[in-house]
Write a protein that holds these residues in place. Structure first.
Motif, PDB file in Angstrom:
ATOM      1  N   UNK A 130       0.791  -1.239   0.000  1.00 53.96           N
ATOM      2  CA  UNK A 130       0.000   0.000   0.000  1.00 53.96           C
ATOM      3  C   UNK A 130       0.821   1.287   0.000  1.00 53.96           C
ATOM      4  N   UNK A 131       1.925   1.346   0.735  1.00 51.79           N
ATOM      5  CA  UNK A 131       2.708   2.583   0.793  1.00 51.79           C
ATOM      6  C   UNK A 131       3.252   2.943  -0.586  1.00 51.79           C
ATOM      7  N   UNK A 132       3.665   1.935  -1.364  1.00 52.99           N
ATOM      8  CA  UNK A 132       4.215   2.191  -2.686  1.00 52.99           C
ATOM      9  C   UNK A 132       3.111   2.565  -3.670  1.00 52.99           C
ATOM     10  N   UNK A 133       1.927   1.996  -3.480  1.00 57.10           N
ATOM     11  CA  UNK A 133       0.782   2.367  -4.327  1.00 57.10           C
ATOM     12  C   UNK A 133       0.396   3.817  -4.051  1.00 57.10           C
ATOM     13  N   UNK A 134       0.448   4.215  -2.785  1.00 52.71           N
ATOM     14  CA  UNK A 134       0.139   5.603  -2.438  1.00 52.71           C
ATOM     15  C   UNK A 134       1.127   6.552  -3.132  1.00 52.71           C
ATOM     16  N   UNK A 179      12.926  -0.872   3.911  1.00 52.01           N
ATOM     17  CA  UNK A 179      12.432  -1.462   5.151  1.00 52.01           C
ATOM     18  C   UNK A 179      11.642  -0.490   6.021  1.00 52.01           C
ATOM     19  N   UNK A 180      12.091   0.748   6.187  1.00 54.24           N
ATOM     20  CA  UNK A 180      11.257   1.675   6.980  1.00 54.24           C
ATOM     21  C   UNK A 180       9.875   1.925   6.350  1.00 54.24           C
ATOM     22  N   UNK A 181       9.835   2.094   5.029  1.00 60.10           N
ATOM     23  CA  UNK A 181       8.541   2.313   4.365  1.00 60.10           C
ATOM     24  C   UNK A 181       7.675   1.062   4.441  1.00 60.10           C
ATOM     25  N   UNK A 182       8.274  -0.092   4.228  1.00 57.78           N
ATOM     26  CA  UNK A 182       7.512  -1.336   4.291  1.00 57.78           C
ATOM     27  C   UNK A 182       7.074  -1.671   5.713  1.00 57.78           C
ATOM     28  N   UNK A 183       7.704  -1.038   6.693  1.00 64.37           N
ATOM     29  CA  UNK A 183       7.342  -1.269   8.089  1.00 64.37           C
ATOM     30  C   UNK A 183       6.157  -0.451   8.571  1.00 64.37           C
ATOM     31  N   UNK A 184       5.690   0.484   7.740  1.00 67.53           N
ATOM     32  CA  UNK A 184       4.530   1.296   8.134  1.00 67.53           C
ATOM     33  C   UNK A 184       3.283   0.426   8.138  1.00 67.53           C
ATOM     34  N   UNK A 185       2.426   0.612   9.150  1.00 66.30           N
ATOM     35  CA  UNK A 185       1.179  -0.149   9.144  1.00 66.30           C
ATOM     36  C   UNK A 185       0.142   0.597   8.306  1.00 66.30           C
ATOM     37  N   UNK A 186      -0.997  -0.044   8.065  1.00 69.60           N
ATOM     38  CA  UNK A 186      -1.984   0.501   7.146  1.00 69.60           C
ATOM     39  C   UNK A 186      -2.479   1.888   7.561  1.00 69.60           C
ATOM     40  N   UNK A 187      -2.691   2.094   8.861  1.00 67.40           N
ATOM     41  CA  UNK A 187      -3.199   3.400   9.301  1.00 67.40           C
ATOM     42  C   UNK A 187      -2.141   4.491   9.092  1.00 67.40           C
ATOM     43  N   UNK A 188      -0.862   4.153   9.210  1.00 68.54           N
ATOM     44  CA  UNK A 188       0.189   5.138   8.937  1.00 68.54           C
ATOM     45  C   UNK A 188       0.243   5.488   7.456  1.00 68.54           C
ATOM     46  N   UNK A 189       0.028   4.485   6.610  1.00 70.28           N
ATOM     47  CA  UNK A 189       0.031   4.725   5.164  1.00 70.28           C
ATOM     48  C   UNK A 189      -1.179   5.575   4.812  1.00 70.28           C
TER      49      UNK A 189
END
Length: 189
Positions: A130-134, A179-189
């Motif tokens: 999701x973070x990369x899609x955002x 790794x830091x970006x992939x470590x974000x949970x859905x609500x953070x994204x």
């Protein structure tokens, strides 16, 4: 006056001097005319140049692509709430429809086609985290599409450094960014 602008250039006074220059990830043509001469001169005089990542290294690009993917067997539809997934899918359909009208004659003259560009940016979107899609969706605007094909400032400087036969390197590894970006949970994204 250009010489009065904040240059984002920091000097470490030693012999020879070292410099830190803060860049931004935008097409270089948007900012090049506003970069003060002291920064351009420091770059020209430097023999060794380090970048955030080595964007000229095929491994870096491959690793960046891989780190964006969800674990094997998962898709975005599995991890996003249904309403958000549907809105995202509709938005990407809208972007794909609009993209031909967003492209410039210059882009078309260079052989860029809307379908190719859309797939280059959004291809495999259902397999991405999701973070990369955002981040991808944020770059799918008319202004950003019109500037596709122009390297971002970091890449432009890296290409210039290679052209000028400067020694180059990277300060970070792909994993240190992923790794830091992939470590974000859905609500953070």
């Amino acid at each position: 006056q250009q010489n009065e602008l904040n240059s984002f250039l920091w000097t470490i006074k030693r012999d020879p001097p070292s410099y830190f220059f803060g860049t931004i990830h935008v097409p270089y043509t948007r900012v090049w005319d506003f970069i003060p001469e002291n920064s351009k001169k420091a770059f020209q005089q430097s023999h060794i140049v380090y970048f955030e990542l080595d964007l000229t290294d095929p491994y870096t690009i491959s690793a960046l692509t891989s780190c964006q993917l969800l674990p094997q067997g998962k898709s975005l539809q599995d991890v996003l709430p249904r309403d958000i997934y549907r809105r995202l899918k509709r938005h990407l359909e809208y972007v794909k429809l609009m993209m031909p009208s967003w492209m410039t004659p210059d882009q078309r003259g260079k052989g860029l086609y809307a379908d190719y560009l859309f797939n280059a940016i959004a291809g495999n979107w259902e397999q991405k985290r999701p973070v990369w899609v955002m981040l991808m969706v944020n770059s799918l605007t008319e202004v950003d599409i019109k500037s596709r094909g122009v390297p971002v400032l970091d890449l432009f400087l890296a290409q210039e450094a290679e052209r000028l036969r400067k020694q180059t390197g990277a300060v970070e590894k792909v994993e240190e960014q992923c790794h830091p970006l992939n470590g974000l949970n859905f609500s953070q994204v």
